[in-house]
Scaffold this active site. Structure first.
Site, PDB file in Angstrom:
ATOM      1  CE1 TYR A  85      -3.556   2.709   0.780  1.00 36.13           C
ATOM      2  CE2 TYR A  85      -2.139   3.311   2.627  1.00 36.13           C
ATOM      3  CZ  TYR A  85      -3.215   3.585   1.800  1.00 36.13           C
ATOM      4  OH  TYR A  85      -3.948   4.738   1.994  1.00 36.13           O
ATOM      5  CE  LYS A 141      -3.366   5.397  -1.504  1.00 39.11           C
ATOM      6  NZ  LYS A 141      -4.413   5.953  -2.398  1.00 39.11           N
TER       7      LYS A 141
END
Length: 248
Positions: free
Chosen positions: A160, A164
């Site tokens: 994650y 990002k």
């Protein structure tokens, strides 16, 4: 009616992914309350339709669209539906995402791919296709919603944070590629009291290890999104705005 013409979005069309709940919902409503017509996109069509109904009650045009934002064919369908309904998109907010925790050494390939697809691959497709259309028309702005997980150590959700971080880099590159008619910026939120916070321990809903000492309230993301979407930030592109209470 908005008291400041810089934040009057009358006549604008805004597309928000993950717009049926959480921070996305707040941004949809804030734009609609200030005059924008909206496209509400997320996986659950019924939830999108509920939000679209709220926006129609404000006198806005609204389109609900069910889409998996990690799949390019479904994203292309979303784009086609948006342009068929409204003829253009002036504001795009890439907000959909997920961050399921998992020890890195136990991460299955399908979960890794799902996280990367939803948080980076899909947003790239949507942003690039809409930016191209914007650049051939009257221009517009794109806001990518990132995370402080891209800027600090965040064990257990490494894919994650990595996705990002890629999103942050993508924003800077797209801001140059589609300039000067398209502005592309990033918001990096910290811990917010959205529906996801319902699973937090009670103490985390009261206090967080940030400079301001508390989690953010959903409405506190809205001001940053409105600023970046409006003429108030006409000379701002390729920027990353941290809305994280001073997280380090």
């Amino acid at each position: 009616m908005t008291p400041d013409p810089l934040f009057d979005f009358t006549g604008k069309v805004a597309l928000v992914t993950g717009g049926s709940r959480g921070l996305g919902y707040r941004m949809v409503k804030a734009l609609a309350e200030r005059g924008a017509d909206v496209i509400v996109a997320s996986r659950k069509l019924d939830k999108c339709e509920e939000v679209a109904g709220e926006c129609r009650a404000l006198g806005r045009r609204a389109l609900a669209h069910g889409v998996h934002c990690g799949r390019w064919d479904e994203i292309d369908g979303l784009i086609a539906a948006a342009y068929a309904q409204f003829g253009r998109v002036d504001i795009l907010i890439n907000n959909a995402g997920m961050s399921p925790p998992c020890p890195s050494h136990e991460m299955p390939e399908n979960l890794f791919d799902s996280v990367m697809n939803l948080n980076f691959k899909g947003p790239f497709r949507l942003a690039s296709q809409v930016a191209h259309r914007m650049s051939q028309g009257d221009g517009g702005c794109i806001i990518n919603i990132s995370s402080t997980g891209a800027l600090m150590a965040l064990p257990m959700v490494v894919p994650y944070g990595s996705a990002k971080a890629a999103l942050n880099a993508m924003s800077v590159s797209l801001s140059r590629e589609y300039a000067p008619k398209v502005r592309v910026n990033t918001i990096s939120p910290g811990p917010f009291l959205t529906d996801i916070a319902e699973a937090w321990e009670p103490r985390k809903r009261e206090a967080q290890p940030v400079a301001l000492g508390r989690p953010g309230r959903p409405e506190e993301i809205v001001t940053a999104a409105l600023m970046l979407a409006s003429p108030a930030s006409s000379y701002t592109t390729g920027a990353l705005v941290r809305v994280d209470g001073g997280q380090r």
